[in-house]
Design a protein around this motif. Sequence first.
Motif, short mmCIF file in Angstrom:
data_model
loop_
_atom_site.label_atom_id
_atom_site.label_comp_id
_atom_site.label_asym_id
_atom_site.label_seq_id
_atom_site.Cartn_x
_atom_site.Cartn_y
_atom_site.Cartn_z
N LEU A 199 0.81 -1.21 0.00
CA LEU A 199 0.00 0.00 0.00
C LEU A 199 0.85 1.27 0.00
O LEU A 199 0.36 2.34 -0.34
CB LEU A 199 -0.93 0.03 1.22
N GLY A 200 2.10 1.13 0.41
CA GLY A 200 2.94 2.30 0.59
C GLY A 200 2.64 2.99 1.91
O GLY A 200 1.63 2.71 2.56
N LEU A 201 3.50 3.90 2.32
CA LEU A 201 3.25 4.66 3.54
C LEU A 201 2.30 5.80 3.21
O LEU A 201 2.51 6.53 2.23
CB LEU A 201 4.56 5.18 4.11
N PRO A 202 1.24 5.98 3.99
CA PRO A 202 0.20 6.93 3.61
C PRO A 202 0.62 8.38 3.82
O PRO A 202 1.32 8.71 4.78
CB PRO A 202 -0.95 6.57 4.56
N PRO A 203 0.17 9.27 2.95
CA PRO A 203 0.36 10.70 3.20
C PRO A 203 -0.55 11.14 4.35
O PRO A 203 -1.48 10.43 4.74
CB PRO A 203 -0.06 11.34 1.88
N GLN A 204 -0.28 12.29 4.89
CA GLN A 204 -1.09 12.80 5.98
C GLN A 204 -2.55 12.91 5.54
O GLN A 204 -2.86 13.40 4.46
CB GLN A 204 -0.58 14.17 6.44
N GLY A 205 -3.44 12.44 6.41
CA GLY A 205 -4.87 12.51 6.12
C GLY A 205 -5.40 11.38 5.26
O GLY A 205 -6.58 11.38 4.91
N TYR B 224 -3.08 5.55 8.69
CA TYR B 224 -4.36 5.78 8.04
C TYR B 224 -5.45 6.12 9.06
O TYR B 224 -5.44 5.62 10.19
CB TYR B 224 -4.83 4.53 7.29
N ALA B 225 -6.41 6.93 8.64
CA ALA B 225 -7.71 7.02 9.31
C ALA B 225 -8.56 5.90 8.72
O ALA B 225 -8.74 5.83 7.50
CB ALA B 225 -8.36 8.37 9.07
N VAL B 226 -9.06 5.01 9.57
CA VAL B 226 -9.60 3.74 9.09
C VAL B 226 -11.11 3.68 9.29
O VAL B 226 -11.63 4.07 10.35
CB VAL B 226 -8.95 2.56 9.84
N THR B 227 -11.79 3.18 8.28
CA THR B 227 -13.17 2.76 8.40
C THR B 227 -13.21 1.24 8.29
O THR B 227 -12.71 0.69 7.30
CB THR B 227 -14.05 3.38 7.30
#
Length: 260
Positions: free
Chosen positions: A50-56, A78-81
């Motif tokens: 997935l790669g490292l997530p950008p902010q937000g 990540y902000a996760v749902t």
Amino acid sequence: MTTLHHNLSLKDEIRDFWSMRSETFDTMPGHEIFSVAERQAWLALFARHLGLPPQGAKALDLASGTGVISLLLADLGYAVTGLDLSEAMLARARAKTVGKPIRLYAGDAEDTLEASDSYDAVATRHLVWTLPDPPAAFREWHRVLKPGGRVAIVDVDMTNPRPGNGKVLRLLAKLARMVSAPKPPPPYKATHDDIVSRVYFSGGCRPEEIARLLVEAGFVDVVIDRDLRAIHRAQGRFMPLHQRLERASQDRFIVSARKP
């Protein structure tokens, strides 16, 4: 002879099966994470695909169960749902994810009701083999991903042995089980087998077929990765020999892809 299912849909039966399994789900190696080594191996696997997530950045964890993968995605940033059919699973997940950037709700992985182009990542673990309609699910996941977003599917083909030495390992697993203390099959096995006989991947969840369906749904850069050895080594420390051999004989993998 027709099997009667008391007017339940297949998804209802799947929901009820996993609700029943929720009581003991987190006690089993391979479901919950039992060591730092395994957690680090999972984090490395998802970061690789997935790669490292950008902010937000936002991630959707489908069939989130007791929240194991949701917690990993949150640890990555990540902000996760998290979405699951089973309220019983979600109740356990909510207790484990208090204070984390994780939102949990009951829903259908084939029809999430989430907004289009709204997620940076979609992740699943051991969901696809249970899906009644994977082509519809993959189209839905493509829809909710932002352009450039990635999907990561961790799954297993429990029917067909893994390429290479899978048949030999399966035979060794049977021999090891015979010499160990025999146990009766779990009470839910008949229900499990009946459900499996009616899902799309009833003949085995082959990663090559998942990859083909992802391409049909519009994904690109599809990768099949069978190198989950670090995770399996860490899990194996908590398993008897016959279970380690049995799992090693199975084709376990991650398939990832990108929405253009």
